[in-house]
Design a protein around this motif. Sequence first.
Motif, PDB file in Angstrom:
ATOM      1  N   ARG A  54      -7.159   5.481  -5.862  1.00 36.01           N
ATOM      2  CA  ARG A  54      -6.749   5.105  -4.500  1.00 36.01           C
ATOM      3  C   ARG A  54      -7.939   4.622  -3.669  1.00 36.01           C
ATOM      4  NH1 ARG A  54      -2.703  10.052  -2.708  1.00 36.01           N
ATOM      5  NH2 ARG A  54      -0.997   9.559  -4.171  1.00 36.01           N
ATOM      6  N   TRP A 104       0.839  -1.190   0.000  1.00 37.33           N
ATOM      7  CA  TRP A 104       0.000   0.000   0.000  1.00 37.33           C
ATOM      8  C   TRP A 104       0.876   1.243   0.000  1.00 37.33           C
ATOM      9  CZ3 TRP A 104      -4.094   1.921  -1.614  1.00 37.33           C
ATOM     10  CH2 TRP A 104      -4.802   2.958  -1.007  1.00 37.33           C
ATOM     11  N   ILE A 105       0.320   2.367  -0.433  1.00 38.64           N
ATOM     12  CA  ILE A 105       1.102   3.580  -0.690  1.00 38.64           C
ATOM     13  C   ILE A 105       1.765   4.158   0.560  1.00 38.64           C
ATOM     14  CG2 ILE A 105      -0.173   4.251  -2.745  1.00 38.64           C
ATOM     15  CD1 ILE A 105      -1.809   6.156  -0.986  1.00 38.64           C
ATOM     16  N   CYS A 106       1.223   3.915   1.744  1.00 35.44           N
ATOM     17  CA  CYS A 106       1.851   4.471   2.946  1.00 35.44           C
ATOM     18  C   CYS A 106       2.348   3.374   3.888  1.00 35.44           C
ATOM     19  CB  CYS A 106       0.920   5.439   3.670  1.00 35.44           C
ATOM     20  SG  CYS A 106      -0.778   4.921   3.857  1.00 35.44           S
TER      21      CYS A 106
END
Length: 573
Positions: free
Chosen positions: A424, A6-8
Motif C-alpha cells: 500500500r 484507490w482503496i478508500c
Amino acid sequence: MLGDKWICDRTPTERFPNYTRANAGEVLANPCTPLGWTFGWENGLVLGCRDGFVGFGVFDADEYGSPPETFGLFGGYFYNSLTQARLMGVRMPGASPEAIDQAYFDARPDVPPYKAEDWHESERHAAKLGETMGIVLGSDFYQPIEDQKVETIALRDGRPNLASLSSAELVARARSVQPLLVALFDSHVWASLGASFGPGIVTATCTELGRAADAPLLLSSIGGVDSAEIAVDLWAMSRTIRASDSLTAAFDAGTDGVAEAISGSRLADQIEAFVHKHGSRGPDEWDAGADSYETSPGLIYAQLDAMRQQGDHADPTAATARNHAERERIGEEIRAALAGNDEALGMFAAGMHAADVWQVARERCKTNNIRGLHEVRMCFDEIGRRMTAAGHLAHAKQIYMLLDDEVEAYIADPASFTDTLATREADFAELATLEPPFIVDRVCPPLSTWIRRADLVVQAVDVGDVLNGVACAPGVASGTARVLLRPDDPGALEPGDILITDHTDPSWTPLFLVAGGVITNVGSFGSHASIVSRELGIPCVASIADATRRIPEGATITIDGSTGRVSIDRLFD
C-alpha cells in the motif's frame, strides 16, 4: 501495482454527482493516508460536516446517503461536494448556484452546469437559513467554538504518558477522540459558512461605492486570530536569537545541531512552550498521518533560521497596528459616504461586525479541529514506533497505511499485515505523482488515465505579463520570486522575497514575516493565506493558477493584494 481506484476512494452518487478540488486543495494538498482518511475523516469530520449543514439549515440528515456525501475522495485526493455547495446557493435567500460557481471557479470551462432537481428547492430550508443569517449577523461569538477551545486544550494538557499505555489502550484513546471530531467539524461548518456573510456584505458595499480595492483592508487586522499567534510566538523567539551571540552562532553552524547547542537556554524553554501550545500544527495538518511541530521539531528550527534574518521592521504587532489604523480611517470614509442612508449604514456595520467575529471563529475552529486530530496522531505514532522496533513496519509512519476497520486486527496480529502495508505504501507514493482532475463529474476517471505531474506543460510568463487572481490582503510589494513547496525548507527565502507556493496552512505562517508578499496557486478570500496575510499586514494574491510552475525562481515581480494583480517586471538572467 496501483489499480484504477484507490482503496478508500468514494463513488459519486446520483444525488451528489459532482465534486471539485476548489477550496479543497488548500485543505489537503496531497493524497490522504488511508488511516488518516478513514479514522479521522470518514468516522469523524465527515459526520460532523453532515451535522453542521443540517444544523445550519441547508439540508435534512436524510437527504444525505450513507456515508454522507459531504466530501469526496478520489485517487486519495480530497474533494468538496459541488452539489452540496450549490444547494447552499439554491436554498439561501438572495443567493444562487451561479453565485456559488462564480465564487469557486470564475469561468473554468470544465465545470459542469448546475442542473435543478425537484428536491433542491425548499421553502422550509430557506426560512431556516434566513433565521441562521440573522444569528450570524447578530452574534458576538459562537459559544460552541469557545467551549471546544477549552475542551481541546484540556485534552492536550491531560495527555497521559503514551509510552506507558498498551497498544490497545492507545487505540482506545484515539477512538475516544472520534466523537469529539464530529462535534468539532459541526462547529467548523458554522464558522466556515458564517465567515462568508460579513465579507460579502463589506465587499458589495465597497464595490457599490466604487471602492472595491478597499474591501481587503477593511477586513484586515482584526486581532485574536489564533493561527497568527504561531508567527507572533516564533517572531519573539527569532528576536531572542538575534539578541544573543551564542544563539546566533549556534544557528550559523546549521540547524542540524541546534537542539543540542541551545539546551538549557531561554530559547529552549520558549520552544518547549511553543510545542505544547502549537505542536499540533504542521504541513497537511488535517491528515493524522502527517508530521507536525511536535513530531518534527526540525520545522521549528528551519523557520527560526529564516526569521532571524529579518529586521525588526517586520514585527507583526507593529504591522497589525498600522493596518488597524488604516482600516479605521477607511471605515470612517465609507460611513461618511453612506451618511443619510440608514439601511446601508446598518448593513455595512453588520457586515463589518460579522466579518470580525466569524473570521476569528473560523481560524479558532480550525485550531480546535487540529488539536483533536493531533491527539489521534500521537497515539498512532507511538504504535508505529513500537511496531517498527518489533520488526513489523519499515518505519513508524507506515502504520497510516491501515484502514480504520483493520486497526484492532492489526494490534492482535501485526505480522499478518506487514506485506500488505508495504504494498500500500508503494502505491500511495505513486498517487503523489499524479495530478488530480479539478472536477469529478459523475464518474471519476480511472487512475491509469490521470496525468503525471512531471508531464504537465504550462505556459511560462514573460516580462510585462500581468496575472490576475483573487485580491486577498492589501498592499503592494516588489521583490524576487521564491517558489517554495514545503514550509520546512525555507533556506532560499530572504527578507522581502515574494513567496510563491501551492497553498498554505498555519505551518507556513512564520514565513510570511520573512516574505514581502504571498502568492498561492489555489485559495480564496477566506483561505488561510488570505486571513493571516491580512492579520500580519502583508499583501496576498490567491488563485493564480500554476503560479509555482509559471513564475520562474529569481524573477522580479510586483504583487498588488488590493487588486489581485501580479506583474512580471524582470526575468532572472
